[in-house]
Design a protein around this motif. Structure first.
Motif, short mmCIF file in Angstrom:
data_model
loop_
_atom_site.label_atom_id
_atom_site.label_comp_id
_atom_site.label_asym_id
_atom_site.label_seq_id
_atom_site.Cartn_x
_atom_site.Cartn_y
_atom_site.Cartn_z
N ALA A 219 0.83 -1.21 0.00
CA ALA A 219 0.00 0.00 0.00
C ALA A 219 0.86 1.26 0.00
O ALA A 219 0.68 2.16 -0.83
N GLY A 279 -8.89 -2.99 -2.15
CA GLY A 279 -7.82 -1.99 -2.16
C GLY A 279 -6.70 -2.36 -3.12
O GLY A 279 -6.22 -1.51 -3.88
N ALA A 282 -7.82 -1.82 -6.64
CA ALA A 282 -7.84 -0.39 -6.98
C ALA A 282 -6.43 0.11 -7.31
O ALA A 282 -6.25 0.93 -8.22
N LEU A 283 -5.42 -0.36 -6.59
CA LEU A 283 -4.04 0.02 -6.90
C LEU A 283 -3.63 -0.51 -8.28
O LEU A 283 -2.93 0.18 -9.04
N GLY A 309 -7.29 2.86 -3.13
CA GLY A 309 -6.63 1.57 -2.91
C GLY A 309 -5.73 1.60 -1.69
O GLY A 309 -5.71 0.64 -0.89
N TRP A 310 -5.00 2.69 -1.52
CA TRP A 310 -4.14 2.84 -0.34
C TRP A 310 -4.97 2.77 0.93
O TRP A 310 -4.60 2.08 1.89
#
Length: 396
Positions: A219, A279, A282-283, A309-310
């Motif tokens: 992350a 998450g 999303a990253l 995402g983070w």
């Protein structure tokens, strides 16, 4: 819940986020103006992140000895001193002093990253995710205050941005005073003495511990790599105005922290693993959007996905980590996690300027893909761990 503690931590998070946003936004830009070598433009920001990594273990050990309240207050004072040094660097046109000031600023960041642990230790274990997300929500204020200080502070004083840095110094004095209101946390009651707990090796060998550290590392590492490179790619390489660059960074920071309104509740409702998997996806999406082009819209969507995402991966990873140790073991376990996370973040920050300068934006957004794939695999293998039921029994 300890409303007083969470309120104090919320406002201190706001101030710390403001300072971090200002330094990240201006770090590469000021660095490029003070250094004759474009590849060294992000060196001050990189040294700041290296300082965070180097301070994580001493920060944990110091707070184990003197408590979180005193440790956080001392770190606030160091941050105030560091931004005064940065102002001096601008006035004297000294790249060396700017590097030193950024390094000292990283000391406070190492402590401020542990606000989330203080939040978790202010509530019952099952509400840790909610407390962590609520405190992180304070950074939304920083997403507005920080860019405003960047854009307006350019005109305060004879030297651009000196007024911005002096304003930050005042905010850090306020932050140090706020910490005097922090009440004792779980495990910090008067006269309590920390026991030995399990050997550190026994803690770090747990599959859930390994997965939580890996997820936190992914992350922060991916976020730092792309966020640090964005101002250089947009403003220096692609010629976007500083206001446009600051707007994208503001949107990114809002996307990092606005989900905290719901991420703690989503974690309790759907489970830690599901939230963290979303998450990580999303990253991945942020990297794929970044590959599509250099338009303002491409940068905006990539940085927004990066922020969301983070948040999900970081809140979930921190909550998962708190399940793997007892209160007696917390500082040692947290020190290992923080060093791993911010050591990787420091490496990513160091790589950002060089990769952008030598290989460009497309190569940079390809680099995180293998790490994110490993992260998703690790979540799959720990999905049935019984410890996860402590947070969300109905959705473990």
């Amino acid at each position: 819940m300890s409303t007083r503690n969470l309120t104090v931590l919320f406002f201190c998070q706001l101030i710390s986020a403001t300072g971090s946003i200002v330094l990240v936004t201006l770090g590469g830009i000021i660095g490029s103006s003070l250094s004759s070598n474009p590849a060294l433009a992000t060196l001050p920001v990189s040294m700041m992140v290296v300082s965070v990594a180097a301070t994580t273990i001493p920060a944990s050990l110091l707070m184990r000895r003197i408590g979180r309240r005193a440790g956080f207050a001392m770190a606030s004072v160091s941050a105030g001193a560091s931004v005064l040094m940065a102002a001096h660097a601008l006035q004297t046109v000294s790249f060396g002093w700017f590097i030193v000031s950024a390094s000292v600023f990283g000391i406070n960041m190492a402590f401020s990253q542990q606000y989330r642990y203080a939040a978790a230790e202010s509530v019952a274990p099952r509400y840790a995710g909610r407390a962590i997300s609520l405190v992180l929500l304070g950074a939304i204020g920083g997403a507005f205050v920080g860019p405003e200080l960047v854009s307006r502070g350019a005109a305060w004083g004879d030297t651009p941005y000196v007024g911005t840095l002096l304003s930050l110094a005042v905010l850090y004095v306020v932050q140090a005073l706020l910490f005097s209101l922090l009440q004792p946390l779980r495990g910090e009651s008067a006269g309590s003495v920390a026991g030995a707990g399990r050997p550190l090796a026994a803690i770090v060998r747990q599959p859930l511990f390994i997965a939580s550290v890996l997820c936190g590392t992914a992350a922060y590492g991916v976020m730092t790599l792309i966020m640090t490179a964005t101002p250089l790619s947009m403003h220096i390489n692609d010629g976007y105005a500083l206001d446009e660059t600051a707007r994208v960074i503001r949107s990114h920071v809002i996307a990092m922290y606005l989900p905290s309104l719901v991420s703690g509740f989503l974690l309790e409702r759907f489970g830690t693993i599901r939230l963290m998997a979303v998450g990580a996806v999303a990253l991945l999406g942020a990297c794929l959007v970044g590959l599509q082009g250099h338009s303002m819209l491409h940068y905006w969507w990539a940085l927004v996905l990066l922020g969301v995402g983070w948040n999900f991966l970081y809140v979930g990873g921190t909550t998962m980590l708190t399940l793997t140790y007892s209160l007696d073991e917390r500082f040692r376990a947290q020190a290992v996690n923080e060093f791993s996370v911010f050591g990787t973040s420091a490496t990513a920050s160091l790589l950002a300027g060089t990769v952008i300068h030598l290989y460009g934006w497309h190569t940079l957004v390809l680099l995180p893909l293998p790490l994110l794939a490993v992260t998703l695999i690790s979540l799959y293998f720990v999905r049935g761990n019984s410890l996860l039921r402590k947070v969300a029994p109905q959705a473990a």
